[in-house]
Motif scaffolding. Structure first.
Motif, mmCIF file in Angstrom:
data_model
loop_
_atom_site.group_PDB
_atom_site.id
_atom_site.type_symbol
_atom_site.label_atom_id
_atom_site.label_comp_id
_atom_site.label_asym_id
_atom_site.label_seq_id
_atom_site.Cartn_x
_atom_site.Cartn_y
_atom_site.Cartn_z
ATOM 1 N N GLN A 202 85.927 69.746 12.918
ATOM 2 C CA GLN A 202 86.252 71.154 13.178
ATOM 3 C C GLN A 202 84.999 72.012 13.020
ATOM 4 N N VAL A 203 84.777 72.908 13.968
ATOM 5 C CA VAL A 203 83.636 73.811 13.946
ATOM 6 C C VAL A 203 84.141 75.234 14.137
ATOM 7 N N MET A 204 83.599 76.172 13.350
ATOM 8 C CA MET A 204 83.967 77.577 13.491
ATOM 9 C C MET A 204 82.735 78.385 13.868
ATOM 10 N N THR A 205 82.977 79.511 14.519
ATOM 11 C CA THR A 205 81.896 80.414 14.921
ATOM 12 C C THR A 205 81.885 81.619 14.002
ATOM 13 N N SER A 206 80.702 81.990 13.539
ATOM 14 C CA SER A 206 80.544 83.172 12.697
ATOM 15 C C SER A 206 80.056 84.334 13.550
ATOM 16 N N GLU A 207 80.695 85.490 13.365
ATOM 17 C CA GLU A 207 80.313 86.680 14.126
ATOM 18 C C GLU A 207 79.356 87.554 13.335
ATOM 19 N N ASN A 208 78.425 88.153 14.033
ATOM 20 C CA ASN A 208 77.540 89.149 13.453
ATOM 21 C C ASN A 208 78.305 90.476 13.395
ATOM 22 N N PRO A 209 78.598 91.005 12.204
ATOM 23 C CA PRO A 209 79.397 92.237 12.102
ATOM 24 C C PRO A 209 78.743 93.446 12.766
ATOM 25 N N ALA A 210 77.423 93.401 12.929
ATOM 26 C CA ALA A 210 76.728 94.543 13.539
ATOM 27 C C ALA A 210 76.906 94.583 15.046
ATOM 28 N N THR A 211 77.272 93.444 15.637
ATOM 29 C CA THR A 211 77.423 93.392 17.096
ATOM 30 C C THR A 211 78.809 92.941 17.541
ATOM 31 N N GLY A 212 79.522 92.266 16.644
ATOM 32 C CA GLY A 212 80.814 91.707 17.021
ATOM 33 C C GLY A 212 80.699 90.442 17.840
ATOM 34 N N GLN A 213 79.476 89.901 17.953
ATOM 35 C CA GLN A 213 79.232 88.711 18.760
ATOM 36 C C GLN A 213 78.975 87.493 17.871
ATOM 37 N N GLY A 214 79.419 86.307 18.360
ATOM 38 C CA GLY A 214 79.132 85.086 17.638
ATOM 39 C C GLY A 214 77.634 84.826 17.584
ATOM 40 N N TRP A 215 77.129 84.423 16.434
ATOM 41 C CA TRP A 215 75.686 84.203 16.294
ATOM 42 C C TRP A 215 75.363 82.807 15.750
ATOM 43 N N ALA A 216 76.354 82.111 15.130
ATOM 44 C CA ALA A 216 76.101 80.791 14.566
ATOM 45 C C ALA A 216 77.412 80.024 14.483
ATOM 46 N N THR A 217 77.295 78.710 14.346
ATOM 47 C CA THR A 217 78.474 77.869 14.129
ATOM 48 C C THR A 217 78.264 77.075 12.844
ATOM 49 N N PHE A 218 79.368 76.626 12.259
ATOM 50 C CA PHE A 218 79.258 75.833 11.038
ATOM 51 C C PHE A 218 80.382 74.810 10.972
ATOM 52 N N ALA A 219 80.070 73.705 10.354
ATOM 53 C CA ALA A 219 81.058 72.638 10.169
ATOM 54 C C ALA A 219 82.040 73.029 9.081
ATOM 55 N N CYS A 220 83.290 72.637 9.264
ATOM 56 C CA CYS A 220 84.336 72.943 8.287
ATOM 57 C C CYS A 220 84.788 71.667 7.587
ATOM 58 N N ALA A 221 84.959 71.759 6.288
ATOM 59 C CA ALA A 221 85.381 70.601 5.517
ATOM 60 C C ALA A 221 86.863 70.313 5.721
ATOM 61 N N ALA A 222 87.187 69.033 5.789
ATOM 62 C CA ALA A 222 88.562 68.537 5.795
ATOM 63 C C ALA A 222 88.849 67.959 4.411
ATOM 64 N N PRO A 223 90.115 67.647 4.101
ATOM 65 C CA PRO A 223 90.421 67.059 2.789
ATOM 66 C C PRO A 223 89.573 65.835 2.455
ATOM 67 N N ASP A 224 89.267 65.010 3.445
ATOM 68 C CA ASP A 224 88.420 63.834 3.184
ATOM 69 C C ASP A 224 87.031 64.239 2.708
ATOM 70 N N ASP A 225 86.513 65.351 3.248
ATOM 71 C CA ASP A 225 85.204 65.841 2.819
ATOM 72 C C ASP A 225 85.255 66.347 1.384
ATOM 73 N N VAL A 226 86.336 67.041 1.042
ATOM 74 C CA VAL A 226 86.525 67.507 -0.331
ATOM 75 C C VAL A 226 86.553 66.309 -1.274
ATOM 76 N N ASN A 227 87.291 65.272 -0.900
ATOM 77 C CA ASN A 227 87.366 64.069 -1.733
ATOM 78 C C ASN A 227 85.991 63.431 -1.917
ATOM 79 N N ARG A 228 85.193 63.396 -0.850
ATOM 80 C CA ARG A 228 83.851 62.822 -0.943
ATOM 81 C C ARG A 228 82.973 63.632 -1.896
ATOM 82 N N ALA A 229 83.062 64.956 -1.792
ATOM 83 C CA ALA A 229 82.232 65.816 -2.637
ATOM 84 C C ALA A 229 82.619 65.683 -4.109
ATOM 85 N N VAL A 230 83.924 65.668 -4.388
ATOM 86 C CA VAL A 230 84.382 65.546 -5.773
ATOM 87 C C VAL A 230 84.063 64.157 -6.316
#
Length: 492
Positions: free
Chosen positions: A22-50
């Motif tokens: 899963q990937v989400m787009t982050s918006e720049n509040p000054a323009t209202g436009q998407g400026w970057a994307t980032f990976a989103c953790a799933a439960p399996d990722d949480v388990n790996r980190a813990v």
């Protein structure tokens, strides 16, 4: 979208996409436009980190590292934070809309938090107890509490991370840091500095994602020993319920409706500046925002004139520009909430003295607004709006001012403006809040505890005692008797 910067998760010393891609787009509040994307953790990722955080607690590379050596790693991290303060500030500003003048400065100052806790790392001591049994040597030691889930919001995130990560690492804990999914870019970039500082893999993981797939699995995870949460009261209730699954020790730093009391002997310029700092600073997006201005009736109108004069010089604009005073709000939802709250307040007899509408420009901009309230029940005096809205309410007596200040379920920050030293002591003592600033507002230091009362949370961040909150006390009994136990069926 394919050309936008992309940020991955940092888990167990490695960078990766989320398990469900899963990937989400982050918006720049000054323009209202998407400026970057980032990976989103799933439960399996949480388990790996813990799992990595739990494993490293038994890894000699971290478990047997001396407290002094841990402190040196934190000093190294502090130097890296200071070195990259401008870049991290630019990322935070682009992602959240907060002023670069503040984000870069605050990030640079955050380095002092890591230095402070670096110095405390080898100052945590145990005690030899003067036990009432002459054939026993009994002492206490403080051990790392274990795996820490540190959850920070999008506003002031470098500061709020330092107040959790600093003492946790100094104490020898491992940390899974969950950044807000609203504006996580600076925290994911910050993970690179943790890696460069030389912390063993697994000591710190940095993840982000939504509540269902990331925050809930993290806060209820069986191997999490401590939760340090900053955010809103409603989310905090879910965190506390989740902690019932693992009995994790929990601290909460929540929001507020902080009062600023201005007495008739106050310096008007100083009081006006304090109210502006407490309401328009950070575009009002601060948990300690002094959004309930309580002003002695005799100086209400002169103070409003003074504030209006100063506010007329406020520059609304691009948060990356050094001459901007107020930038955009992080989300469009905040603007809509403010509009609705102001409409309700006007129906209750409140008068908008200036501002009161979104700015006529692209992005999530709200004009600085001053609301003169007629009654204590006015909606702007009750709702945390997270925007540049100042509400003023008159009072007649000191007792009335104190009663109004305490007429809230919150209790984070507070302010008192007076030139009477006796009154300053008297009033600050009676305000039910974790912080009270007198003749100033919105000041912080690694030396000073930070936290609130009531629905503003519990626990303290920063200060000497903060490191102790990431430890557990162990009591060790050593028999010095020459003879064996006389009777194993009787408690000594």
């Amino acid at each position: 979208m394919g050309n936008l910067p992309h940020f991955q998760l940092f888990i167990d010393g490695a960078w990766s996409e989320g398990a469900d891609a899963q990937v989400m787009t982050s918006e720049n509040p000054a323009t209202g436009q998407g400026w970057a994307t980032f990976a989103c953790a799933a439960p399996d990722d949480v388990n790996r980190a813990v799992a990595a955080a739990k494993r490293v607690l038994d890894d000699p590379a971290w478990r047997d590292m001396t407290a002094t050596a841990r402190g040196k790693l934190l000093y190294r991290l502090a130097d890296l934070v200071a070195e990259h303060a401008q870049k991290l500030g630019e990322l935070e500003t682009t992602d959240s809309g907060k002023l670069l003048a503040e984000t870069a400065m605050q990030t640079g100052y955050v380095a002092d938090y890591y230095r402070y806790f670096a110095g405390l790392a080898d100052k945590v001591e145990g005690t030899v107890l003067p036990i009432d049994k002459p054939d026993m040597h009994v002492f206490t030691t403080r051990e790392p509490i274990g795996v820490v889930a540190a959850i920070v919001p999008w506003n002031a995130q470098m500061f709020l991370t330092a107040t959790k990560l600093g003492p946790a690492l100094a104490a020898g804990c491992s940390v899974v840091l969950k950044a807000s999914e609203i504006a996580p870019a600076p925290m994911l970039e910050f993970a690179r500095l943790i890696e460069q500082a030389g912390f063993p893999p697994g000591v710190v993981s940095v993840i982000t994602g939504d509540a269902q797939n990331c925050a809930i699995p993290l806060t209820r995870h069986a191997d999490v020993d401590r939760i340090a949460f900053t955010g809103g009261p409603e989310t905090a209730r879910h965190v506390v319920r989740n902690s019932a699954e693992n009995f994790a020790v929990t601290s909460l730093e929540l929001g507020g409706k902080s009062p600023i009391l201005v007495f008739d002997d106050a310096d008007l310029d100083g009081a006006a500046n304090g109210l502006i700092a407490g309401n328009f600073g950070a575009s009002g997006q601060s948990c300690v925002a002094g959004t309930r201005g309580l002003v002695h009736r005799s100086i209400l109108e002169p103070l409003i004139e003074k504030i209006s004069q100063k506010a007329s010089a406020i520059r609304l604009g691009d948060p990356l520009q050094p001459d901007t005073h107020v930038g955009p709000l992080c989300t469009a939802a905040q603007v809509r909430k403010i509009e609705a709250t102001l409409a309700t307040a006007q129906g209750q007899g409140a008068r908008i003295r200036f501002g009161g509408a979104p700015a006529d420009r692209p992005g999530n901009y709200m004009t600085p607004t001053l609301v003169e309230c007629a009654v204590p029940e006015t909606e702007t005096l009750k709702v945390e709006m997270f925007g540049p809205v100042m509400s003023l309410l008159p009072f007649e007596t000191e007792e009335e001012a104190i009663a109004l200040a305490n007429s809230t379920p919150y209790g984070l920050g507070s302010g008192v403006f007076t030139q009477n030293l006796a009154r300053a002591h008297r009033v600050s003592k009676r305000i039910r809040a974790g912080i009270c600033w007198v003749n100033t507002y919105r000041a912080i230091s690694p030396i000073a505890p930070f936290g609130g009362f009531n629905q503003s949370g519990y626990g303290r961040e920063a200060g000497v005692e903060a490191i102790l909150d990431y430890t557990r006390t162990k009591t060790t009994w050593i028999s010095t008797a020459q003879e064996p136990m006389a009777n194993p069926f009787v408690m000594r």
